[in-house]
Write a protein that holds these residues in place. Structure first.
Motif, PDB file in Angstrom:
ATOM      1  N   UNK A   3      10.629   3.251  -0.421  1.00  0.00           N
ATOM      2  CA  UNK A   3      10.143   1.873  -0.198  1.00  0.00           C
ATOM      3  C   UNK A   3       8.707   2.374   0.340  1.00  0.00           C
ATOM      4  N   UNK A   4       8.861   3.178   1.375  1.00  0.00           N
ATOM      5  CA  UNK A   4       7.479   3.629   2.139  1.00  0.00           C
ATOM      6  C   UNK A   4       6.343   3.971   0.899  1.00  0.00           C
ATOM      7  N   UNK A   5       6.910   4.778   0.000  1.00  0.00           N
ATOM      8  CA  UNK A   5       5.741   5.333  -1.040  1.00  0.00           C
ATOM      9  C   UNK A   5       5.475   3.900  -1.874  1.00  0.00           C
ATOM     10  N   UNK A   6       6.499   3.286  -2.381  1.00  0.00           N
ATOM     11  CA  UNK A   6       6.287   2.014  -3.142  1.00  0.00           C
ATOM     12  C   UNK A   6       5.294   1.055  -2.407  1.00  0.00           C
ATOM     13  N   UNK A   7       5.171   0.806  -1.171  1.00  0.00           N
ATOM     14  CA  UNK A   7       4.332   0.021  -0.259  1.00  0.00           C
ATOM     15  C   UNK A   7       3.052   0.750  -0.635  1.00  0.00           C
ATOM     16  N   UNK A   8       2.804   2.101  -0.366  1.00  0.00           N
ATOM     17  CA  UNK A   8       1.565   2.713  -0.351  1.00  0.00           C
ATOM     18  C   UNK A   8       0.985   2.485  -1.848  1.00  0.00           C
ATOM     19  N   UNK A   9       1.761   2.598  -2.921  1.00  0.00           N
ATOM     20  CA  UNK A   9       1.349   2.451  -4.341  1.00  0.00           C
ATOM     21  C   UNK A   9       0.926   0.937  -4.291  1.00  0.00           C
ATOM     22  N   UNK A  10       1.493   0.038  -3.847  1.00  0.00           N
ATOM     23  CA  UNK A  10       0.998  -1.163  -4.012  1.00  0.00           C
ATOM     24  C   UNK A  10      -0.281  -1.534  -3.593  1.00  0.00           C
ATOM     25  N   UNK A  11      -0.755  -0.907  -2.376  1.00  0.00           N
ATOM     26  CA  UNK A  11      -1.726  -1.048  -1.531  1.00  0.00           C
ATOM     27  C   UNK A  11      -3.107  -0.704  -2.640  1.00  0.00           C
ATOM     28  N   UNK A 190      -4.775  -4.167   9.341  1.00  0.00           N
ATOM     29  CA  UNK A 190      -4.253  -5.209   9.778  1.00  0.00           C
ATOM     30  C   UNK A 190      -3.280  -6.076   8.874  1.00  0.00           C
ATOM     31  N   UNK A 191      -3.210  -5.818   7.668  1.00  0.00           N
ATOM     32  CA  UNK A 191      -2.250  -6.686   6.889  1.00  0.00           C
ATOM     33  C   UNK A 191      -1.203  -5.786   6.481  1.00  0.00           C
ATOM     34  N   UNK A 192      -1.072  -4.467   6.817  1.00  0.00           N
ATOM     35  CA  UNK A 192      -0.013  -3.512   6.429  1.00  0.00           C
ATOM     36  C   UNK A 192       0.192  -2.572   7.607  1.00  0.00           C
ATOM     37  N   UNK A 193       0.602  -3.076   8.814  1.00  0.00           N
ATOM     38  CA  UNK A 193       0.507  -2.235   9.859  1.00  0.00           C
ATOM     39  C   UNK A 193       1.912  -1.446   9.751  1.00  0.00           C
ATOM     40  N   UNK A 194       2.651  -1.602   8.949  1.00  0.00           N
ATOM     41  CA  UNK A 194       3.746  -0.876   8.845  1.00  0.00           C
ATOM     42  C   UNK A 194       3.681   0.470   8.422  1.00  0.00           C
ATOM     43  N   UNK A 195       2.550   0.542   7.460  1.00  0.00           N
ATOM     44  CA  UNK A 195       2.320   1.820   6.831  1.00  0.00           C
ATOM     45  C   UNK A 195       0.942   2.417   7.097  1.00  0.00           C
ATOM     46  N   UNK A 201      -4.013   8.204   5.959  1.00  0.00           N
ATOM     47  CA  UNK A 201      -4.101   9.444   5.102  1.00  0.00           C
ATOM     48  C   UNK A 201      -4.774   9.163   3.901  1.00  0.00           C
ATOM     49  N   UNK A 202      -4.821   8.107   3.220  1.00  0.00           N
ATOM     50  CA  UNK A 202      -5.342   7.857   2.045  1.00  0.00           C
ATOM     51  C   UNK A 202      -6.970   8.047   2.155  1.00  0.00           C
ATOM     52  N   UNK A 203      -7.297   7.544   3.532  1.00  0.00           N
ATOM     53  CA  UNK A 203      -8.914   7.614   3.663  1.00  0.00           C
ATOM     54  C   UNK A 203      -9.247   8.970   4.062  1.00  0.00           C
ATOM     55  N   UNK A 204      -8.411   9.849   4.877  1.00  0.00           N
ATOM     56  CA  UNK A 204      -8.776  11.042   5.037  1.00  0.00           C
ATOM     57  C   UNK A 204      -9.007  11.941   4.043  1.00  0.00           C
TER      58      UNK A 204
END
Lengths: 229, 274
Positions: A3-11, A190-195, A201-204
């Motif tokens: 679920x976490x990964x799919x949320x990230x992918x959605x970003x 702000x919009x996705x504080x759960x991830x 990590x993405x930006x780093x």
């Protein structure tokens, strides 16, 4: 976990992450070129035989290098644009982008100047004496003899400055550049504080991917272009 | 020889008995080309040049000799103002040495300089080292400058190295290129600041041979060196310096066989005994 990964992918489909990095690359590109020019001029002033120019160059470096970048960037917008009403473009976004480039340039030029000066220190005094002895005045001697060797000796510190510049380009948020990574990251959090960790990590990782080639390139260039003595 | 150079150190007594024919071996010496009058210089508390009076005539080969720290290199470097002086006057071809700027650069172009450490431009090829001055300072066409540079490199025996970088050459070769680089400017006078001191022994002669040939062609030369062979073969006059002063001036043969001052005797005994 899935679920976490799919949320990230959605970003990635929700936000233009690559576009935000592209803005930082553009900021870096222009500021790098302009700060190289300004930094070279400053370095020439500092090594020139004219005392007032040496003094002016040193004063510039010591003021700008010791001022926090955030203050310079905020001043660009609140001081130059709002207060003095000087615009660099009609279009809002372009205007702020240019102010960010100017802010990054004047700040990093101080570091470029010092990197080039460290390169000048790698050139033996005899090179300058030989140049003067055949009748070259200061500027031609600097252009033909000193700077070409100084740049080759300054590749590593210049690379470090470029790396700092790329990461510092995120401070463009203080100059109201709303499309670059720092702004986008805040919005995403702000919009996705759960991830939040995933977003960090993405930006780093994004910056690490951009910076590593610069380090590799400057290391290989500094050995390949080293002046043999 | 009624118009013989008056010995500058006459006033000090150390050379009062200077032989009037000190440079009689070359009677065709011309008018004064390099003149130093009352030159003084300090490095901090150290008085490196004391009341130097010296005249070098066109076509003369002057050898400056003396212990290290005697000021001979500083003297040489002051003549094209790589070192500034505190007092006195230096004239080259009648003109006072300009303090700075374009006028000084122009004058330096007329004064060739060969350094102890060669100082070839490390990022340029041998050929570019020699053409740079003629093209950038004298504004010669690069084709002409290249032709002449190759001729000069040929003359000093390193034409086949023209496309190499300085670091690829031996010390002796580099120094010969440095001489060619200076000659490319068609200088009025050549300064040599210990040109063979940084060389391995087997390379010293190849450089001295070039210098002797240059002297034979009538080049005005001021040579700081300890090479007595060169001084005897090519020198018209020896100036012996100690503690920033010119202590003795004499014809080379006379200086080396019968030095007059105690300091010169002492110095020569140290360099001749082995």
């Amino acid at each position: 976990m899935g679920d976490y990964l799919s949320q990230i992918a959605e970003l990635f489909s929700q936000y233009d992450i690559v576009g935000a990095f592209w803005v930082n690359i553009q900021l870096t590109f222009w500021a790098a070129i302009l700060s190289l020019v300004l930094g070279t001029v400053l370095a020439l002033m500092r090594i020139s035989p004219i005392v007032s120019l040496q003094w002016a160059g040193a004063a510039y470096v010591n003021v700008l290098r010791n001022t926090p970048l955030t203050i310079i960037m905020t001043f660009m917008v609140l001081g130059i644009w709002t207060q003095l009403q000087i615009s660099l473009a009609q279009d809002f976004a372009t205007n702020f982008f240019r102010f960010a480039v100017v802010g990054l340039t004047i700040y990093h030029a101080a570091f470029v100047c010092e990197a080039i000066r460290s390169g000048v220190n790698t050139v033996p005094l005899g090179q300058a004496e030989a140049a003067r002895a055949i009748g070259l005045p200061f500027l031609p001697a600097a252009r033909l003899i000193i700077l070409p060797q100084a740049f080759r000796g300054a590749i590593a510190p210049l690379g470090n400055t470029l790396i700092a510049l790329l990461k510092n380009s995120t401070v463009a948020v203080a100059a109201s550049v709303s499309t670059e990574t720092a702004t986008l990251m805040r919005e995403m959090i702000e919009n996705n504080s759960s991830v939040i960790f995933g977003i960090f990590f993405i930006f780093a990782i994004g910056f690490v991917i951009l910076v590593i080639p610069i380090g590799l390139l400057t290391t290989s260039l500094s050995t390949r272009l080293a002046v043999r003595r | 020889m009624a118009d013989e150079t008056p010995s500058p150190s006459d006033a000090r007594g150390s050379a009062q008995d200077a032989h009037p024919d000190a440079s009689a071996s070359s009677p065709d010496l011309g008018e004064p080309l390099v003149e130093l009058h009352g030159v003084n210089k300090h490095f901090g508390d150290l008085h490196v040049l004391r009341d130097i009076d010296l005249t070098v005539r066109r076509g003369e080969v002057l050898v400056v000799i003396g212990p290290s720290g005697s000021g001979k290199s500083t003297l040489c470097r002051a003549i094209n103002r790589l070192e500034t002086i505190d007092a006195g006057e230096i004239r080259i071809d009648g003109q006072p040495l300009p303090e700075e700027g374009k006028a000084l650069a122009r004058l330096r172009a007329d004064v060739g300089m060969v350094f102890q450490a060669f100082n070839l431009f490390a990022h340029k090829t041998i050929l570019d080292n020699v053409t740079l001055g003629p093209v950038k300072v004298r504004r010669e066409k690069s084709k002409d400058a290249k032709e002449r540079a190759l001729a000069l490199l040929d003359r000093v025996g390193v034409k086949n190295q023209a496309e190499k970088m300085p670091a690829q050459l031996s010390g002796g070769q580099q120094q010969r290129v440095a001489i060619a680089r200076a000659l490319a400017m068609r200088p009025k006078v050549m300064l040599f600041d210990e040109p063979t001191s940084a060389l391995d022994p087997e390379m010293i002669n190849e450089v001295l041979d070039v210098m002797v040939a240059l002297a034979r062609e009538g080049m005005t030369m001021i040579v700081v060196t300890h090479e007595m062979g060169f001084a005897r073969k090519a020198g018209n006059r020896v100036v012996f310096m100690s503690d920033g002063q010119i202590v003795e001036e004499a014809h080379p043969e006379e200086f080396f066989t019968a030095p007059r001052s105690e300091r010169a005797k002492d110095f020569l005994s140290k360099i001749l005994t082995h």
